[in-house]
Scaffold this motif. Structure first.
Motif, PDB file in Angstrom:
ATOM      1  N   SER A   1      38.827  50.092  33.353  1.00 60.22           N
ATOM      2  CA  SER A   1      39.879  50.236  32.335  1.00 60.22           C
ATOM      3  C   SER A   1      39.745  51.555  31.599  1.00 60.22           C
ATOM      4  O   SER A   1      38.647  51.984  31.288  1.00 60.22           O
ATOM      5  CB  SER A   1      39.770  49.112  31.298  1.00 60.22           C
TER       6      SER A   1
ATOM      7  N   SER B   1      50.970  37.184  31.225  1.00 59.46           N
ATOM      8  CA  SER B   1      51.612  37.787  32.378  1.00 59.46           C
ATOM      9  C   SER B   1      53.094  37.450  32.407  1.00 59.46           C
ATOM     10  O   SER B   1      53.943  38.285  32.685  1.00 59.46           O
ATOM     11  CB  SER B   1      50.921  37.295  33.648  1.00 59.46           C
TER      12      SER B   1
ATOM     13  N   GLU C   1      37.888  41.471  39.542  1.00 57.58           N
ATOM     14  CA  GLU C   1      38.927  40.680  38.890  1.00 57.58           C
ATOM     15  C   GLU C   1      38.801  40.578  37.369  1.00 57.58           C
ATOM     16  O   GLU C   1      39.691  40.059  36.720  1.00 57.58           O
ATOM     17  CB  GLU C   1      38.965  39.262  39.481  1.00 57.58           C
ATOM     18  N   SER C   2      37.695  41.027  36.819  1.00 57.27           N
ATOM     19  CA  SER C   2      37.562  40.962  35.357  1.00 57.27           C
ATOM     20  C   SER C   2      38.699  41.764  34.730  1.00 57.27           C
ATOM     21  O   SER C   2      38.997  42.871  35.156  1.00 57.27           O
ATOM     22  CB  SER C   2      36.226  41.555  34.932  1.00 57.27           C
ATOM     23  N   CYS C   3      39.344  41.179  33.708  1.00 58.85           N
ATOM     24  CA  CYS C   3      40.528  41.842  33.170  1.00 58.85           C
ATOM     25  C   CYS C   3      40.162  43.027  32.311  1.00 58.85           C
ATOM     26  O   CYS C   3      41.001  43.867  32.024  1.00 58.85           O
ATOM     27  CB  CYS C   3      41.398  40.859  32.400  1.00 58.85           C
ATOM     28  N   GLY C   4      38.911  43.094  31.871  1.00 59.87           N
ATOM     29  CA  GLY C   4      38.485  44.274  31.118  1.00 59.87           C
ATOM     30  C   GLY C   4      38.697  44.171  29.631  1.00 59.87           C
ATOM     31  O   GLY C   4      38.603  45.151  28.926  1.00 59.87           O
TER      32      GLY C   4
ATOM     33  N   ILE D   1      42.766  36.540  37.305  1.00 63.02           N
ATOM     34  CA  ILE D   1      42.664  36.081  35.921  1.00 63.02           C
ATOM     35  C   ILE D   1      43.938  35.376  35.470  1.00 63.02           C
ATOM     36  O   ILE D   1      43.920  34.569  34.547  1.00 63.02           O
ATOM     37  CB  ILE D   1      42.320  37.279  35.006  1.00 63.02           C
ATOM     38  N   CYS D   2      45.064  35.642  36.125  1.00 61.38           N
ATOM     39  CA  CYS D   2      46.308  34.996  35.713  1.00 61.38           C
ATOM     40  C   CYS D   2      46.304  33.499  35.976  1.00 61.38           C
ATOM     41  O   CYS D   2      47.214  32.786  35.558  1.00 61.38           O
ATOM     42  CB  CYS D   2      47.512  35.652  36.380  1.00 61.38           C
TER      43      CYS D   2
ATOM     44  N   GLY E   1      43.907  31.319  42.830  1.00 62.13           N
ATOM     45  CA  GLY E   1      43.180  32.500  43.280  1.00 62.13           C
ATOM     46  C   GLY E   1      41.702  32.270  43.477  1.00 62.13           C
ATOM     47  O   GLY E   1      40.991  33.135  43.978  1.00 62.13           O
ATOM     48  N   GLU E   2      41.216  31.131  43.091  1.00 65.12           N
ATOM     49  CA  GLU E   2      39.791  30.843  43.201  1.00 65.12           C
ATOM     50  C   GLU E   2      39.370  30.892  44.669  1.00 65.12           C
ATOM     51  O   GLU E   2      39.911  30.163  45.491  1.00 65.12           O
ATOM     52  CB  GLU E   2      39.534  29.438  42.639  1.00 65.12           C
TER      53      GLU E   2
ATOM     54  N   VAL F   1      51.190  47.384  33.230  1.00 66.46           N
ATOM     55  CA  VAL F   1      51.408  46.296  34.189  1.00 66.46           C
ATOM     56  C   VAL F   1      51.152  46.793  35.607  1.00 66.46           C
ATOM     57  O   VAL F   1      50.465  46.151  36.402  1.00 66.46           O
ATOM     58  CB  VAL F   1      52.838  45.732  34.039  1.00 66.46           C
TER      59      VAL F   1
ATOM     60  N   ARG G   1      41.825  47.694  35.201  1.00 70.61           N
ATOM     61  CA  ARG G   1      41.152  46.512  34.654  1.00 70.61           C
ATOM     62  C   ARG G   1      39.660  46.551  34.914  1.00 70.61           C
ATOM     63  O   ARG G   1      39.175  47.422  35.617  1.00 70.61           O
ATOM     64  CB  ARG G   1      41.783  45.247  35.221  1.00 70.61           C
ATOM     65  N   GLY G   2      38.978  45.581  34.355  1.00 71.67           N
ATOM     66  CA  GLY G   2      37.532  45.531  34.489  1.00 71.67           C
ATOM     67  C   GLY G   2      36.899  46.765  33.894  1.00 71.67           C
ATOM     68  O   GLY G   2      37.459  47.375  32.981  1.00 71.67           O
ATOM     69  N   ASP G   3      35.746  47.169  34.430  1.00 67.17           N
ATOM     70  CA  ASP G   3      35.108  48.335  33.828  1.00 67.17           C
ATOM     71  C   ASP G   3      35.757  49.636  34.287  1.00 67.17           C
ATOM     72  O   ASP G   3      35.287  50.713  33.955  1.00 67.17           O
ATOM     73  CB  ASP G   3      33.587  48.334  34.073  1.00 67.17           C
TER      74      ASP G   3
ATOM     75  N   GLY H   1      49.179  39.692  41.754  1.00 65.05           N
ATOM     76  CA  GLY H   1      47.817  39.909  42.221  1.00 65.05           C
ATOM     77  C   GLY H   1      46.813  40.102  41.119  1.00 65.05           C
ATOM     78  O   GLY H   1      46.393  41.211  40.849  1.00 65.05           O
ATOM     79  N   ALA H   2      46.453  39.032  40.459  1.00 64.18           N
ATOM     80  CA  ALA H   2      45.361  39.081  39.491  1.00 64.18           C
ATOM     81  C   ALA H   2      44.806  37.676  39.372  1.00 64.18           C
ATOM     82  O   ALA H   2      45.502  36.757  38.965  1.00 64.18           O
ATOM     83  CB  ALA H   2      45.841  39.587  38.140  1.00 64.18           C
TER      84      ALA H   2
ATOM     85  N   PHE I   1      47.499  47.074  36.289  1.00 66.28           N
ATOM     86  CA  PHE I   1      46.686  45.871  36.147  1.00 66.28           C
ATOM     87  C   PHE I   1      46.676  45.049  37.425  1.00 66.28           C
ATOM     88  O   PHE I   1      45.666  44.475  37.789  1.00 66.28           O
ATOM     89  CB  PHE I   1      47.226  45.024  34.996  1.00 66.28           C
ATOM     90  N   TYR I   2      47.800  45.001  38.092  1.00 66.93           N
ATOM     91  CA  TYR I   2      47.924  44.096  39.233  1.00 66.93           C
ATOM     92  C   TYR I   2      47.651  44.817  40.551  1.00 66.93           C
ATOM     93  O   TYR I   2      48.025  45.971  40.721  1.00 66.93           O
ATOM     94  CB  TYR I   2      49.322  43.477  39.252  1.00 66.93           C
ATOM     95  N   THR I   3      47.003  44.083  41.449  1.00 65.81           N
ATOM     96  CA  THR I   3      46.579  44.741  42.680  1.00 65.81           C
ATOM     97  C   THR I   3      47.677  44.816  43.720  1.00 65.81           C
ATOM     98  O   THR I   3      47.564  45.563  44.680  1.00 65.81           O
ATOM     99  CB  THR I   3      45.393  43.976  43.308  1.00 65.81           C
ATOM    100  N   MET I   4      48.749  44.037  43.557  1.00 65.26           N
ATOM    101  CA  MET I   4      49.774  44.066  44.603  1.00 65.26           C
ATOM    102  C   MET I   4      50.672  45.289  44.536  1.00 65.26           C
ATOM    103  O   MET I   4      51.467  45.532  45.438  1.00 65.26           O
ATOM    104  CB  MET I   4      50.629  42.798  44.541  1.00 65.26           C
TER     105      MET I   4
ATOM    106  N   LYS J   1      50.018  42.729  30.333  1.00 66.99           N
ATOM    107  CA  LYS J   1      48.967  42.627  31.334  1.00 66.99           C
ATOM    108  C   LYS J   1      48.462  41.191  31.301  1.00 66.99           C
ATOM    109  O   LYS J   1      48.470  40.558  30.244  1.00 66.99           O
ATOM    110  CB  LYS J   1      47.797  43.535  30.963  1.00 66.99           C
ATOM    111  N   GLY J   2      48.001  40.697  32.426  1.00 68.59           N
ATOM    112  CA  GLY J   2      47.540  39.309  32.465  1.00 68.59           C
ATOM    113  C   GLY J   2      46.187  39.142  31.807  1.00 68.59           C
ATOM    114  O   GLY J   2      45.209  38.850  32.483  1.00 68.59           O
ATOM    115  N   GLN J   3      46.120  39.344  30.528  1.00 64.56           N
ATOM    116  CA  GLN J   3      44.843  39.178  29.831  1.00 64.56           C
ATOM    117  C   GLN J   3      44.887  37.930  28.981  1.00 64.56           C
ATOM    118  O   GLN J   3      45.867  37.677  28.285  1.00 64.56           O
ATOM    119  CB  GLN J   3      44.567  40.403  28.955  1.00 64.56           C
TER     120      GLN J   3
END
Lengths: 157, 174, 429, 515
Positions: free
Chosen positions: D175, C178, C339-342, C168-169, C83-84, A63, D171-173, C165-166, A66-69, C183-185
């Motif tokens: 990961s 989330s 921002e891609s969750c991976g 994708i959430c 978030g868009e 977690v 996350r993303g690539d 901060g994601a 994953f989050y940027t904050m 993880k927010g996937q």
């Protein structure tokens, strides 16, 4: 070794029962840790928190990463985040970031020599109509000019 | 299809044949004495023929800039070897970008058929076949070429470097 | 012209507090709704033609109809993870009228018989969080939440969950992940959240604006609500106009109003001396429209779709002739890569690849055939993943390239922008 | 039971089966990485795309349940194109270090790229750099660059071992799979993550760099590490055994096996084995072949035992096959010997809930079954006491093969070797063999479990028959053979030529396992 204040530990205990699963409390508890650990979450803090919450370290760490904050590195007293997404860039956010970096003599993402400022570029903060903007710690500052941004940060110092 | 020429009637008389043969010998002897440069034979072993650099002779293990072996111990040469004359023992290298390297690399040169498949199989240009071809030895062990011989024998002067550098390759993200 | 229904009182500071809100007619519709049959409310919402305001535009009532007849507990989640890029309407709604959202949510929860709801709000929106927390406390104190709301016998609890901060959430299943502390996937569909959502229970996820609009369907009735908008795109909607216009901001207009009116009149038109070049009609994920297309489009789902784009979240990003399209695409690709969750390979690798290729163009390191490569990557990202983020990354790439190919070709050949006449270093500092 | 058509062929599958399971039952080719039959569905590799007639677009086969009458294909040009690009997406950030990667030869990326790949890659940008050679724990090493993030290992630690050490961070690539620094991957099932890793991201420290997989052949057998009796594949060549991997058996072990079981091959290799029979009837050891030794035993002891059977006893361990026990008990009956002792240092009923059991013998149940017709088994302590008191003069010991689990091995050896005639049947040698207390010691090399065919009866009473895998010690005997020779009979050999299996050849193209 990092440890939460008694009030912080109380908060964690409350959050653990606030949601339907214990795991949901990870995000709020990490925010609490970040708040009490000078704005970032250290690996020791993760170990400590996972012990306190009785959850696997890997879950907390997943977690956290994953989050940027959540800041995984130390940040300055003022964490200046300038939105550099499309609408802000059209209105000069990149130039603003450069100006701020030059003014405070700090590289992106690093803590300034005096420990006061960290400047990072971030993705959309939902303030596109009032671009360019920045977030300093918890607050938004919108419709910035180079001068007003510098002035705001200096006042907050 | 070639045809074997039938002996002529004349060859039943032996003397002309002997004389003809001696004639050749003497002509060439005189030619060689007068013009030794055009001689088509060598005074081996005092003189040695110089083979082209591409000659598939004895193996050479190439080295990196720092002098260590390029070989990654992938075993492709050993796998590809029709004579099964290559044996390699791999080990973990302390540098994670190198990861694997041979602690033992042996070629049984008497089994080797010098086909060059090892050279072709090698993905990192670690093994080459050089122009040397003499493989003398007094005991069986002399024909088991180890790393010291393959990479650092005296005439290689500290090892042959490949033109491609591993580190550069790694940094370039290949 | 602006039609202020949702945003009627947004300019009044008193609207933020419970008392001020009640003075202006707040919670009257809740009382009205609680006397209705929940099924009737669902039918009304269906009939009103309200479509999800978060981006996908899926009819809200139909979504509610997917819930199984029985099955307790069931959850209502409010998607406030806005978030868009280009969108900032939910923030305004939560800051200016938190009670409006709460009222809409209680009505919706009553309609779908849910006793617990969460507002998942993005962590950066500190003002909104404060405003909602205050409003929730007021509502609980006033008996509008908790046990036996307004004496109707309906119980409902509401809580706030703050994201971290994601982007994708904002996808509904990622939001559920989330909220569950993962993880927010995004999660695999099927099962859809309405069947198995939060903690495996039936869950409805709606956007802030959709939920708030429910209040007005109750207030005005189906006919009253449908008075604005078009047949298939009913009602009004908040549009966030940003970019190179004179007066960027949130404007509520009836769906079907022309984009020309929105940009040129309501948002004040282009900055002096500038010409409209292109418009991204619904947030950064939607395919871009050229100036001509934009000026003939109307702001409703069908009209925008006829130009091959989407109304999305209603974030209108206006680009003028000073904007280099390669540069703009570079910003967007960086965003999606970030921002891609991976989780899914095409998106994880594809967004990174697109970002690299577009930046190679910007840095003057690209090959001619890289434009075809962008098309290839994008086409093979579309519709191949669990959620729509890879589509969201691929669609702008495809449309930018299709509509402004000359700028890309010029950049590859000359190593600098056709519009701005400078290279990467000068644009990106 | 829904019926569906896959690539033009009709198939009937179980209720609720997914399309990919249907493909597997038909042995149709389908590209996939993240799906594993023993784990939950992740649906993240996006390679198992199929066209379902009437569906909106390509669907992933692993998360689509077969419905009656479905017409499914993965042979259309569109699907092939998707899979080609899917492979490219997997590979753009994958390093080309197959030469040093231990997975090469059994790698999912290599295999599936050859089948489905786009041979002309498009990527010409720099790859993402990640950590290499990360020590995850006692037994596993990670290479993040090679990882394709299929999440199988993470799901394994979440769902099967339930230890939650692994996670995918960032996350993303960017990961990366990993452990949190304070909590390494040290559970008792950790090497399963290596097995299920479709690429070379997770490698086993034990096997790493010791052999290229194409030099190994494999054959099925049953693990002799504990009474669970997991079905395994032993990997070997003429240099010995190199590793053990689990084989699916729903009744016994599912898809998994424990880490301790992976070590069983070690006791089988030559360096730990008794290679020749040994005799010490004075003060000197002499070596002879096993057959010769048994012949001499017959000559010197058989008649003596038959004359006074009450002074003879047999010590048995639960590490031999049912067939061998039968041969032993039959011989004992013939001799009139009535004393049999059971030696088991790990007599416990512990069970960890997944696979590992406290009884570390593969065939305790089989021994008990065979002994039930013979009479009660006494404990090995009784034998020691009887030897000490002199009432037992001749002792035959069927020694354990897996000696690591016998904590009192040395002590028991010393106590038993006090007998006047001491016959030790065993596969392994240890240091304690140097000194014997008996005036007449015989040591007979016995075949290990991979060298013989037979049956183990596991804790639940399930008979599992396994076959000969390979020969490590050519001179060893099975207990059945030893008993035949002991009785003075001759062994019958199967003289038909067996295929030679010890050439170090390139077998990997023939013996590639399931992904």
């Amino acid at each position: 070794m990092f440890k939460l204040s008694p009030a912080g530990e109380e908060f964690v205990k409350k959050e653990l029962t606030r949601y339907e699963t214990k795991r949901s409390a990870i995000i709020p508890c990490l925010f609490k840790v970040q708040e009490e650990n000078k704005g970032w979450v250290s690996p020791e803090a993760v170990t400590y928190l996972s012990g306190l919450m009785d959850l696997p370290e890997a879950w907390v760490n997943e977690v956290l990463n994953f989050y940027t904050m959540f800041n995984k590195e130390p940040v300055g007293k003022l964490h200046v985040q300038v939105c550099c997404n499309i609408s802000c860039c059209m209105n000069g956010a990149r130039e603003l970031t450069k100006h701020l970096k030059d003014t405070f003599n700090v590289k992106e993402g690093e803590v300034s020599a005096d420990g006061n400022v960290t400047i990072t570029r971030v993705e959309c903060l939902g303030s596109c109509g009032t671009a360019p903007m920045m977030q300093v710690n918890d607050n938004y500052y919108e419709n910035l000019t180079h001068e007003s941004a510098v002035k705001t940060i200096k006042e907050l110092m | 299809m070639s045809k074997v020429p039938q002996p002529s009637e004349l060859s039943n008389w032996y003397l002309p044949g002997i004389l003809k043969g001696l004639g050749y010998t003497f002509t060439n002897m005189v030619k060689n004495i007068l013009n030794p440069k055009k001689m088509s034979t060598l005074n081996y072993p005092e003189e040695k023929y110089k083979y082209s650099a591409r000659f598939k002779g004895n193996h050479i293990l190439t080295v990196k800039k720092d002098g260590s072996l390029r070989c990654t111990a992938c075993m492709l040469c050993a796998t590809n070897c029709p004579a099964q004359c290559i044996s390699i023992t791999a080990s973990e290298h302390e540098d994670p970008t190198v990861e694997k390297y041979p602690i033992n690399y042996e070629i049984d040169i008497l089994r080797c058929v010098f086909c060059g498949f090892c050279e072709e199989a090698c993905p990192v240009d670690a093994i080459r076949m050089g122009p040397e071809w003499q493989t003398p030895g007094l005991a069986g062990a002399d024909f088991h070429y180890d790393i010291k011989k393959l990479a650092y024998r005296a005439n290689l002067k500290g090892g042959i470097q490949s033109s491609v550098d591993d580190k550069e390759r790694h940094e370039a993200g290949i | 012209m602006e039609v202020k229904i949702l945003s009627e009182h947004y300019d009044k500071p008193s609207y933020k507090s419970l008392d001020g809100y009640k003075e202006l007619g707040g919670y009257e519709d809740l009382a009205k709704a609680l006397k209705m049959d929940p099924k009737q409310i669902v039918e009304d919402v269906k009939a009103s033609g309200l479509r999800g305001r978060g981006g996908a535009g899926f009819p809200t009532g139909v979504k509610w109809g997917f819930l199984p007849e029985n099955g307790e507990p069931r959850y209502l989640l409010c998607n406030a993870d806005e978030g868009e890029p280009g969108t900032f309407k939910d923030r305004l709604m939560m800051e200016a009228a938190p009670h409006q959202l709460i009222e809409g949510m209680i009505i919706s929860a009553f309609a779908i018989k849910s006793h617990k709801s969460y507002i998942y709000i993005r962590g950066e929106y500190n003002d909104s969080i404060r405003s909602l927390e205050k409003a929730l406390a007021e509502a609980y104190k006033d008996g509008l939440l908790g046990k036996n709301i307004l004496g109707s016998g309906f119980d409902h609890d509401m809580d706030i969950y703050v994201g971290a901060g994601a982007y994708i959430c904002g996808e509904e299943t990622a939001m559920i992940s989330s909220l569950e502390g993962l993880k927010g996937q995004p999660k695999l569909k099927p099962p859809f959240p309405a069947i198995e959502g939060y903690l495996g229970k039936p869950t409805i996820v709606n956007n802030v604006e959709s939920l708030a609009s429910v209040k007005y369907i109750i207030r005005d009735g189906v006919e009253g609500y449908r008075k604005h908008g078009t047949e298939k795109s009913a009602g009004t909607k908040l549009f966030s106009v940003s970019g190179n216009v004179v007066k960027p901001g949130n404007y509520e207009i009836a769906l079907g109003t022309s984009m020309k009116t929105l940009i040129m009149d309501i948002a004040g038109g282009m900055k002096p001396g500038r010409k409209l070049k292109a418009v991204i009609p619904g947030g950064s994920s939607t395919p871009i429209l050229t100036a001509d297309e934009a000026m003939s489009a109307n702001m409703d789902y069908e009209s925008i779709a006829s130009f091959g784009s989407f109304l999305g979240s209603g974030a209108v990003i206006v680009l003028d002739d000073s904007n280099c399209m390669v540069d703009m695409l570079g910003i967007l690709m960086h965003f999606y890569h970030h921002e891609s969750c991976g989780q899914c390979t095409p998106c994880r690798e594809g967004t990174g690849w697109l970002n690299k290729v577009v930046h190679a163009i910007l840095k003057g390191e690209a090959r001619e055939k890289d434009l075809e490569l962008i098309n290839g990557i994008s086409n093979h990202m579309m519709g191949k993943t669990i959620c729509a983020l890879s589509d969201a990354a691929a669609m702008p790439a495809l449309s930018f390239l299709q509509k402004f190919r000359d700028e890309f070709e010029y950049f590859i050949k000359e190593g600098q922008s056709k519009v701005r006449g400078v290279g990467y270093a000068q644009m990106h500092h | 039971m829904p019926k569906c058509t896959i690539n033009g062929k009709e198939v009937e599958v179980k209720e609720g089966a997914t399309i990919i399971e249907a493909f597997k039952t038909m042995s149709e080719d389908i590209a996939h990485y993240c799906w594993h039959p023993g784990l939950s569905i992740a649906g993240v590799c996006r390679l198992c795309m199929v066209d379902v007639e009437g569906a909106r677009g390509p669907q992933i086969a692993c998360n689509t349940v077969v419905k009656d009458g479905m017409v499914i294909t993965n042979q259309s040009e569109q699907i092939k194109d998707i899979v080609r690009w899917g492979m490219d997406f997997h590979l753009i950030n994958h390093p080309l270090d197959c030469p040093i990667c231990d997975q090469a030869g059994e790698c999912g990326l290599q295999e599936q790229y050859m089948k489905f790949g786009q041979y002309d890659p498009e990527m010409n940008q720099q790859k993402v750099k990640k950590r290499k050679v990360v020590d995850l724990g006692e037994r596993v090493v990670l290479d993040s660059e090679r990882c394709i993030l299929c999440s199988r290992c993470v799901r394994f630690t979440d769902e099967v071992s339930k230890t939650n050490e692994l996670g995918i961070f960032n996350r993303g690539d960017r990961s990366e799979v990993g452990t949190f620094k304070d909590k390494p991957l040290n559970n008792k099932y950790s090497i399963n993550t290596v097995d299920i890793c479709p690429v070379g991201a997770l490698t086993s420290k034990d096997f790493r760099f010791r052999q290229r997989v194409w030099y190994l052949k494999n054959d099925d057998t049953v693990c002799n590490g504990c009474s669970t009796g997991c079905n395994v594949k032993a990997y070997f060549n003429e240099e010995g055994l190199f590793r053990v991997k689990p084989v699916y058996n729903e009744e016994v072990n599912g898809h998994w096996m424990c880490d301790d079981g992976r070590d069983i091959y070690k006791y089988v290799n030559k360096e730990h084995r008794l290679l020749k029979a040994k005799n010490n009837s004075g003060s000197q050891w002499s070596e002879l072949t096993a057959g010769k030794a048994m012949q001499e035993l017959h000559n010197s002891l058989f008649a003596e035992i038959k004359a006074a059977p009450e002074k003879t006893g047999v010590v048995l361990t639960g590490q031999y096959t049912n067939e061998e026990y039968q041969a032993v008990f039959a011989t004992l009956k013939e001799l009139g010997v009535t004393q049999a002792f059971h030696w088991n240092d790990t007599d416990s009923d512990d069970f960890d809930g997944l696979l590992i059991r406290g009884d570390k013998n593969p065939n305790t149940k089989g021994l008990q079954n065979a002994a039930s017709a013979f009479g009660a088994l006494k404990s090995v302590a009784d034998a020691e006491a009887a030897i000490a008191s002199g009432s037992l003069e001749t002792v035959m010991v069927l020694a354990p093969e897996n000696i690591a689990v016998y904590s009192n091995y040395d002590k028991t050896f010393a106590a038993l070797s006090k007998a006047k005639n001491f016959v030790w049947f065993g596969a392994n040698k240890t240091e304690c063999f140097e000194t014997t207390n008996s005036s007449n010691t015989w040591m007979i090399p016995i075949k290990s479990f991979v060298e013989k065919s037979g049956t183990f009866t596991n804790h639940a009473g399930l008979d599992q028959t396994f076959n000969y895998v390979t020969t490590v010690v050519a001179g060893a005997l099975t207990m059945s053979e030893a008993m035949t020779l002991f009785k003075g009979e001759t062994l019958e050999f199967d003289l038909r030529a067996k295929p030679m299996t010890s050439m170090k050849n390139n077998h990997f193209t023939l013996n590639r396992g399931e992904l």
